[in-house]
Design a protein around this motif. Structure first.
Motif, short mmCIF file in Angstrom:
data_model
loop_
_atom_site.label_atom_id
_atom_site.label_comp_id
_atom_site.label_asym_id
_atom_site.label_seq_id
_atom_site.Cartn_x
_atom_site.Cartn_y
_atom_site.Cartn_z
N ALA A 20 113.02 56.78 -29.58
CA ALA A 20 111.88 55.95 -29.97
C ALA A 20 111.72 55.91 -31.49
CB ALA A 20 110.60 56.46 -29.31
N ARG A 21 111.89 57.06 -32.14
CA ARG A 21 111.78 57.09 -33.60
C ARG A 21 112.85 56.20 -34.23
NH1 ARG A 21 110.73 62.58 -32.56
NH2 ARG A 21 112.90 63.15 -33.02
N TRP A 22 114.07 56.29 -33.71
CA TRP A 22 115.16 55.47 -34.25
C TRP A 22 114.82 53.99 -34.07
CZ3 TRP A 22 118.60 51.65 -33.91
CH2 TRP A 22 119.74 51.69 -34.70
N ALA A 23 114.35 53.63 -32.90
CA ALA A 23 114.02 52.23 -32.61
C ALA A 23 112.88 51.74 -33.50
CB ALA A 23 113.64 52.08 -31.14
N LEU A 24 111.88 52.57 -33.71
CA LEU A 24 110.74 52.18 -34.54
C LEU A 24 111.15 52.03 -36.00
CD1 LEU A 24 108.08 54.50 -32.87
CD2 LEU A 24 108.04 51.98 -32.86
N ASP A 25 112.00 52.94 -36.49
CA ASP A 25 112.50 52.81 -37.87
C ASP A 25 113.28 51.50 -38.03
OD1 ASP A 25 111.40 55.23 -38.57
OD2 ASP A 25 113.27 56.35 -38.39
N GLU A 26 114.11 51.18 -37.05
CA GLU A 26 114.90 49.95 -37.11
C GLU A 26 113.99 48.74 -37.07
OE1 GLU A 26 118.51 47.72 -37.28
OE2 GLU A 26 118.02 49.82 -37.71
N ALA A 27 112.97 48.78 -36.22
CA ALA A 27 112.03 47.67 -36.11
C ALA A 27 111.25 47.47 -37.40
CB ALA A 27 111.07 47.90 -34.95
N ALA A 28 110.94 48.56 -38.10
CA ALA A 28 110.23 48.44 -39.37
C ALA A 28 111.07 47.69 -40.40
CB ALA A 28 109.87 49.84 -39.89
N ARG A 29 112.41 47.81 -40.29
CA ARG A 29 113.30 47.08 -41.20
C ARG A 29 113.50 45.64 -40.80
NH1 ARG A 29 116.13 52.14 -41.49
NH2 ARG A 29 117.28 51.64 -39.58
N THR A 30 113.45 45.36 -39.50
CA THR A 30 113.86 44.04 -39.01
C THR A 30 112.71 43.20 -38.46
OG1 THR A 30 114.31 44.91 -36.78
CG2 THR A 30 116.12 44.97 -38.39
N ALA A 31 111.51 43.76 -38.37
CA ALA A 31 110.34 43.06 -37.81
C ALA A 31 110.49 42.78 -36.33
CB ALA A 31 110.07 41.76 -38.57
N GLN A 172 124.30 47.19 -40.86
CA GLN A 172 123.53 48.42 -40.89
C GLN A 172 123.63 49.12 -42.24
OE1 GLN A 172 121.52 50.13 -38.53
NE2 GLN A 172 121.47 48.12 -37.52
N ALA A 173 124.81 49.18 -42.82
CA ALA A 173 124.98 49.85 -44.11
C ALA A 173 124.22 49.12 -45.21
CB ALA A 173 126.47 49.93 -44.45
N VAL A 174 124.27 47.79 -45.19
CA VAL A 174 123.55 47.00 -46.19
C VAL A 174 122.05 47.23 -46.05
CG1 VAL A 174 122.95 44.66 -46.91
CG2 VAL A 174 125.35 45.25 -46.44
N ALA A 175 121.54 47.18 -44.82
CA ALA A 175 120.11 47.35 -44.59
C ALA A 175 119.63 48.74 -44.99
CB ALA A 175 119.79 47.10 -43.11
N ARG A 176 120.48 49.75 -44.81
CA ARG A 176 120.09 51.12 -45.11
C ARG A 176 120.41 51.53 -46.55
NH1 ARG A 176 119.70 54.07 -40.08
NH2 ARG A 176 119.87 52.57 -38.37
N GLY A 177 121.19 50.71 -47.26
CA GLY A 177 121.54 51.01 -48.64
C GLY A 177 122.44 52.22 -48.77
N HIS A 224 127.99 44.66 -53.77
CA HIS A 224 127.22 45.86 -54.09
C HIS A 224 127.32 46.94 -53.00
CE1 HIS A 224 125.59 43.82 -57.54
NE2 HIS A 224 125.12 42.83 -56.78
N LEU A 225 128.00 46.62 -51.90
CA LEU A 225 128.16 47.61 -50.83
C LEU A 225 129.39 48.47 -51.11
CD1 LEU A 225 127.47 48.78 -48.04
CD2 LEU A 225 128.85 46.94 -47.02
#
Length: 289
Positions: A20-31, A172-177, A224-225
Motif C-alpha cells: 500500500a505504501r508503494w502504491a500510494l507513493d507511486e500515486a502521489a507522483r502520477t495522480a 520509473q528512473a526518470v520519475a524517481r530521479g 539527463h538520465l
C-alpha cells in the motif's frame, strides 16, 4: 505512466501494508487513484446427507464487516500519510487471480506484497505468478525496504517483453530521479562451444553491439538520465538477483503463457519474484498497449 488507477491487493498483513505504501507513493507522483482490493474464494462445501446442517457457503455479515473495516482503516491511514491521493475500496467474492487479471485491463498497475493472507490463499505463490503472467498492465511485487536513492535495474534480452520492461524502467528512473542500470546476461555455454569467448566469461563487442545501440537511443531521448549498459556472462536469474541487492526496483519482462493456475511465468521472472532483494516489476503489457 498515465494517471490510471493503481490496484493494491490488501489484507492488512505487514506485506500488504508495504504494498500500500508503494502504491500510494507511486500515486502521489502520477495522480492515479489507489484502489484497495480484497478478493476471497469461500469454500463451497456441503455434506452429502441433506439431514446434516451445512456451513454457510459465503461469509457471514460479521466477516464482511471485518474485511470492510480493515480496508476503511487503510483508506483512513492513506489520507493521513498521502492526503493528496484519491482512494477507494473494493471487495469481491471470486477467484483472486482471475479478478486481478480481469481488473488489470483498466488499471495502470497491480501492486501486491511479497506474501499475504486472504481467506483461502496468499497473494504470492500461484496467484501472483498467474497475475504477473497474464495481467494487462505491469505487476509490482513489493519486497524489501530499499533506499529511494538506489537505481532502477532492468533485465533485457531480445524478446518483445524485454523492450516493454525497458520502456517501463526508463519511465520509473526518470520519475524517481535515479540512475538506470540495463543488464543483458548471456548464459554460460558448454559442449561444442566451450572454446568460445563466452566460456572466459566475456562478451565480445559484436555481441553487445545491439545492447549499446538500444541504450544509446534512450540516452538521446533522456540526456539527463544516467544510464549504464552491462553485458555479463551469467544466468539471468543470478545476475539480476545480485543486482537487486543494490537497487530499489528490479524490472523484468515475461514470456509466461498457459493455464491461469499453472506455474506460468518464465523461470527468470518466477525466481526473482521469490528471491529478489528489492521490489520487482513484471511487465507483460503496458497500459493502453
Amino acid at each position: 505512466m498515465t494517471a490510471k488507477r493503481i490496484i493494491v491487493g490488501y489484507d492488512r498483513s505487514a506485506d500488504a501494508r508495504a504494498a500500500a505504501r508503494w502504491a500510494l507513493d507511486e500515486a502521489a507522483r502520477t495522480a492515479a487513484l489507489v484502489e484497495f482490493f480484497y478478493a476471497y474464494e469461500w469454500p463451497e462445501w456441503a455434506p452429502a446427507a441433506s439431514t446434516i446442517p451445512a456451513p454457510a457457503v459465503w461469509p457471514d455479515g460479521e466477516t464482511d464487516r471485518a474485511i470492510k473495516g480493515s480496508l476503511h482503516e487503510a483508506v483512513t491511514a492513506a489520507k493521513q500519510t498521502h492526503p493528496g491521493v484519491r482512494t477507494e475500496i473494493s471487495i469481491v467474492q471470486a477467484s483472486t487471480a482471475l479478478m486481478l487479471i480481469e481488473r488489470s485491463a483498466d488499471a495502470g498497475l497491480i501492486v501486491v506484497g511479497s506474501r499475504g493472507h486472504s481467506a483461502v490463499a496468499g497473494l504470492l505463490g500461484s496467484v501472483s505468478v498467474a497475475v504477473s503472467a497474464h495481467a494487462h498492465c505491469p505487476v509490482i511485487v513489493v519486497r524489501g525496504d530499499a533506499a529511494a536513492t538506489r537505481p532502477v535495474v532492468v533485465g533485457v534480452d531480445d524478446s518483445p517483453s524485454a523492450h516493454l520492461a525497458l520502456d517501463f524502467a526508463v519511465e520509473q528512473a526518470v520519475a524517481r530521479g535515479v540512475p538506470l542500470r540495463v543488464i543483458r546476461a548471456w548464459r554460460p555455454v558448454t559442449g561444442i562451444w566451450e572454446n568460445s569467448a563466452l566460456v572466459t566469461r566475456t562478451v565480445t563487442a559484436e555481441e553487445r553491439r545491439p545492447l549499446d545501440e538500444l541504450v544509446a537511443g534512450w540516452r538521446d531521448k533522456y540526456p539527463h538520465l544516467d544510464i549504464s549498459a552491462e553485458a555479463v556472462v551469467d544466468h539471468p536469474a543470478n545476475a539480476l538477483a545480485l543486482a537487486s541487492t543494490t537497487a530499489q526496483l528490479l524490472v523484468v519482462g515475461t514470456r509466461g503463457r498457459g493455464a491461469v493456475r499453472g506455474m506460468v511465468l518464465g523461470s527468470v521472472s518466477q525466481h526473482l519474484l521469490h528471491h529478489s532483494a528489492c521490489t520487482v516489476a513484471v511487465v507483460r503489457e503496458l497500459p493502453g498497449a
